[in-house]
Write a protein that holds these residues in place. Structure first.
Motif, mmCIF file in Angstrom:
data_model
loop_
_atom_site.group_PDB
_atom_site.id
_atom_site.type_symbol
_atom_site.label_atom_id
_atom_site.label_comp_id
_atom_site.label_asym_id
_atom_site.label_seq_id
_atom_site.Cartn_x
_atom_site.Cartn_y
_atom_site.Cartn_z
ATOM 1 N N LYS A 1 0.675 -1.583 -0.220
ATOM 2 C CA LYS A 1 -0.003 0.166 -0.221
ATOM 3 C C LYS A 1 0.879 1.492 -0.340
ATOM 4 C CE LYS A 1 -3.823 -2.255 0.678
ATOM 5 N NZ LYS A 1 -5.009 -1.926 1.574
ATOM 6 N N ASN A 2 0.238 2.689 -0.417
ATOM 7 C CA ASN A 2 0.847 3.392 -0.238
ATOM 8 C C ASN A 2 0.203 4.406 0.713
ATOM 9 O OD1 ASN A 2 1.862 3.741 -2.718
ATOM 10 N ND2 ASN A 2 0.054 3.906 -4.338
ATOM 11 N N ALA A 3 1.115 5.431 0.959
ATOM 12 C CA ALA A 3 0.061 6.669 2.123
ATOM 13 C C ALA A 3 -1.047 6.481 2.749
ATOM 14 C CB ALA A 3 1.346 7.514 2.635
ATOM 15 N N ASP A 4 -1.531 6.051 1.038
ATOM 16 C CA ASP A 4 -3.178 7.067 1.213
ATOM 17 C C ASP A 4 -4.128 5.588 1.413
ATOM 18 O OD1 ASP A 4 -2.419 6.401 -1.132
ATOM 19 O OD2 ASP A 4 -3.364 7.939 -2.563
ATOM 20 N N ILE B 1 -3.286 0.596 -3.142
ATOM 21 C CA ILE B 1 -2.544 0.087 -3.098
ATOM 22 C C ILE B 1 -1.486 0.456 -4.726
ATOM 23 C CG2 ILE B 1 -2.282 -2.479 -5.252
ATOM 24 C CD1 ILE B 1 -5.249 -3.292 -4.276
ATOM 25 N N ASP B 2 0.282 0.001 -4.419
ATOM 26 C CA ASP B 2 1.277 0.448 -4.792
ATOM 27 C C ASP B 2 1.446 -1.183 -6.347
ATOM 28 O OD1 ASP B 2 3.595 -0.013 -5.962
ATOM 29 O OD2 ASP B 2 4.711 1.386 -4.295
ATOM 30 N N GLU B 3 0.907 -0.680 -7.126
ATOM 31 C CA GLU B 3 1.139 -1.727 -8.060
ATOM 32 C C GLU B 3 2.633 -2.032 -8.443
ATOM 33 O OE1 GLU B 3 -1.129 -0.994 -11.137
ATOM 34 O OE2 GLU B 3 -3.123 -1.393 -10.575
ATOM 35 N N ALA B 4 3.860 -1.697 -8.140
ATOM 36 C CA ALA B 4 4.360 -2.105 -8.990
ATOM 37 C C ALA B 4 4.945 -2.886 -7.238
ATOM 38 C CB ALA B 4 5.812 -0.807 -9.077
ATOM 39 N N ARG B 5 5.085 -2.176 -6.541
ATOM 40 C CA ARG B 5 5.772 -3.446 -5.198
ATOM 41 C C ARG B 5 5.028 -4.831 -5.309
ATOM 42 N NH1 ARG B 5 4.572 0.025 -0.841
ATOM 43 N NH2 ARG B 5 5.491 -1.665 0.513
ATOM 44 N N THR B 6 3.330 -4.525 -5.019
ATOM 45 C CA THR B 6 2.577 -5.285 -5.673
ATOM 46 C C THR B 6 2.966 -6.628 -6.399
ATOM 47 O OG1 THR B 6 1.304 -4.177 -4.585
ATOM 48 C CG2 THR B 6 0.201 -6.514 -5.479
ATOM 49 N N LEU B 7 2.969 -6.001 -7.880
ATOM 50 C CA LEU B 7 3.621 -7.017 -8.816
ATOM 51 C C LEU B 7 4.501 -8.071 -8.457
ATOM 52 C CD1 LEU B 7 3.206 -8.142 -11.370
ATOM 53 C CD2 LEU B 7 4.476 -6.300 -12.440
ATOM 54 N N LYS B 8 5.811 -7.088 -7.369
ATOM 55 C CA LYS B 8 7.039 -8.319 -7.062
ATOM 56 C C LYS B 8 6.440 -9.082 -6.628
ATOM 57 C CE LYS B 8 10.505 -4.438 -7.775
ATOM 58 N NZ LYS B 8 11.250 -3.448 -7.437
ATOM 59 N N THR B 9 6.119 -8.539 -5.097
ATOM 60 C CA THR B 9 5.106 -9.883 -4.100
ATOM 61 C C THR B 9 4.707 -11.009 -4.923
ATOM 62 O OG1 THR B 9 4.880 -8.161 -2.508
ATOM 63 C CG2 THR B 9 3.706 -9.937 -2.244
ATOM 64 N N TYR B 10 3.743 -10.206 -5.464
ATOM 65 C CA TYR B 10 2.684 -11.263 -6.099
ATOM 66 C C TYR B 10 3.466 -12.555 -7.005
ATOM 67 C CZ TYR B 10 -0.075 -13.768 -9.873
ATOM 68 O OH TYR B 10 -0.778 -14.478 -10.951
ATOM 69 N N GLN B 11 4.638 -11.945 -7.701
ATOM 70 C CA GLN B 11 4.991 -12.759 -8.569
ATOM 71 C C GLN B 11 6.134 -13.772 -7.689
ATOM 72 O OE1 GLN B 11 4.801 -13.038 -10.894
ATOM 73 N NE2 GLN B 11 5.353 -11.467 -12.861
ATOM 74 N N LEU C 1 -3.258 -18.349 -5.580
ATOM 75 C CA LEU C 1 -2.818 -17.927 -4.996
ATOM 76 C C LEU C 1 -3.184 -16.365 -4.610
ATOM 77 C CD1 LEU C 1 -0.181 -16.329 -4.442
ATOM 78 C CD2 LEU C 1 1.042 -15.744 -6.773
ATOM 79 N N LEU C 2 -3.652 -15.783 -3.698
ATOM 80 C CA LEU C 2 -4.909 -14.935 -4.048
ATOM 81 C C LEU C 2 -4.360 -13.910 -3.163
ATOM 82 C CD1 LEU C 2 -7.924 -17.234 -3.450
ATOM 83 C CD2 LEU C 2 -7.168 -16.065 -5.204
ATOM 84 N N PRO C 3 -5.221 -12.504 -2.898
ATOM 85 C CA PRO C 3 -4.890 -11.536 -2.159
ATOM 86 C C PRO C 3 -5.402 -11.754 -0.685
ATOM 87 C CG PRO C 3 -6.063 -10.860 -4.385
ATOM 88 C CD PRO C 3 -5.833 -12.220 -4.300
ATOM 89 N N ALA C 4 -3.890 -11.245 0.315
ATOM 90 C CA ALA C 4 -4.460 -11.570 1.515
ATOM 91 C C ALA C 4 -5.687 -10.539 1.972
ATOM 92 C CB ALA C 4 -3.547 -11.559 2.270
ATOM 93 N N ASP C 5 -7.068 -10.688 1.692
ATOM 94 C CA ASP C 5 -8.306 -9.817 2.376
ATOM 95 C C ASP C 5 -8.706 -10.811 2.505
ATOM 96 O OD1 ASP C 5 -9.983 -7.917 2.435
ATOM 97 O OD2 ASP C 5 -8.908 -6.347 1.243
ATOM 98 N N TYR C 6 -9.750 -10.872 3.755
ATOM 99 C CA TYR C 6 -10.796 -11.944 3.938
ATOM 100 C C TYR C 6 -12.068 -11.680 4.328
ATOM 101 C CZ TYR C 6 -6.768 -14.820 5.468
ATOM 102 O OH TYR C 6 -5.049 -15.263 5.522
#
Length: 298
Positions: free
Chosen positions: A237-240, A243-253, A268-273
């Motif tokens: 996440k960004n400060a606001d 979602i920070d897509e560039a950083r999240t893409l690295k995590t996803y990969q 493989l799913l995002p951790a949001d319940y």
């Protein structure tokens, strides 16, 4: 046939968006990167991950009394640990665990006495996880927590590593769950080596959820034995709050290579319940399908 469904969770990054030790660092005013670099130094000397960070915690307390903790303090610190959306029951919120339990009250399932049991297997600290579950109203849902423990010395402070739960130890805990061995009820862990003609919960009725390297043996065991594994990744996440897509893409990969490309997990799913999110739908769908098979005698 056993009518118990087991949902088994890692903790850090799987249920919580940050490593639980960050709560300690924030309270102490310690830089997290410095602490983990010190752990890397211990790892270079042959320590495994869990022994390294636990020894470093103990060493901090021995060098400076303000860092010396008790298990009771770890428990209280655990209450500050945040969980992902959709998990906490604080403030009259409904947790995914409430919805999973409610699903099994449907007439077609209730008449077969199908039960849901949740477990946590983590390389984190057991008192902190217990504190987090209490703070978020989840203690009633977790039958057993398998995690690292530090015993107190003669001064009452953390002084001796008691148990670590690392890569392969997680598979031992899966066998304990399957065989119905409960340390909470006084069962000696060595019972896991005994031959059981019938498992209390077969692996085919287990779902394991994790996120990282330490979960690989558990993923592999569950899959080989006919169970289900789901890998999760953290949305950065960004400060606001966006979602920070560039950083999240690295995590996803990283998660994709670890779990999907290797064939270790089914999804493989995002951790949001929270409501309507893919992870919640996957868990509800898994429990509904397995309960249906149990009701049909399959």
């Amino acid at each position: 046939m056993s009518h118990i469904i087991a949902l088994i969770f890692d903790f850090d990054i799987t249920l919580s968006p940050a490593f639980q030790q960050q709560v300690l660092f924030d309270a102490w005013g310690v830089d997290a990167n410095t602490f983990w670099r010190e752990c890397d130094t211990l790892a270079a000397r042959g320590y495994d991950l869990e022994h390294a960070y636990m020894r470093n915690l103990i060493d901090y307390g021995r060098r400076d009394p303000k860092f010396a903790l008790t298990n009771a303090q770890l428990y209280e610190m655990g209450k500050r640990v945040a969980l992902y959306p959709g998990l906490s029951r604080v403030g009259c919120q409904t947790s995914i665990f409430d919805d999973l339990k409610a699903l099994l009250t449907r007439p077609e399932f209730a008449q077969h006495n199908i039960e849901l049991e949740c477990y946590c297997i983590s390389g984190g600290l057991k008192p902190m996880i217990q504190g987090a579950f209490e703070a978020h109203g989840l203690n009633e849902y977790f039958k057993e927590i398998f995690a690292c423990e530090i015993d107190e010395d003669d001064t009452g402070k953390l002084g001796y590593i008691k148990e670590t739960v690392g890569h392969t130890i997680k598979t031992q805990k899966l066998f304990m769950i399957g065989k119905g061995i409960s340390p909470k009820n006084g069962d000696p862990p060595a019972m896991v080596n005994e031959v059981f003609e019938q498992y209390r919960i077969p692996f085919t009725q287990m779902l394991f959820m994790g996120d990282g390297q330490t979960d690989i043996p558990a993923f592999s065991l569950i899959n080989r034995a006919g169970g289900t594994s789901i890998a999760v990744y953290r949305e950065e996440k960004n400060a606001d709050g966006s979602i920070d897509e560039a950083r999240t893409l690295k995590t996803y990969q990283k998660g994709y290579e670890l779990a999907i490309q290797s064939g270790r997990a089914e999804q493989l799913l995002p951790a949001d319940y929270s409501a309507g999110k893919p992870l919640k739908m996957a868990l509800l769908g898994y429990v509904e399908r397995l309960a249906g098979m149990m009701a049909d005698g399959l």
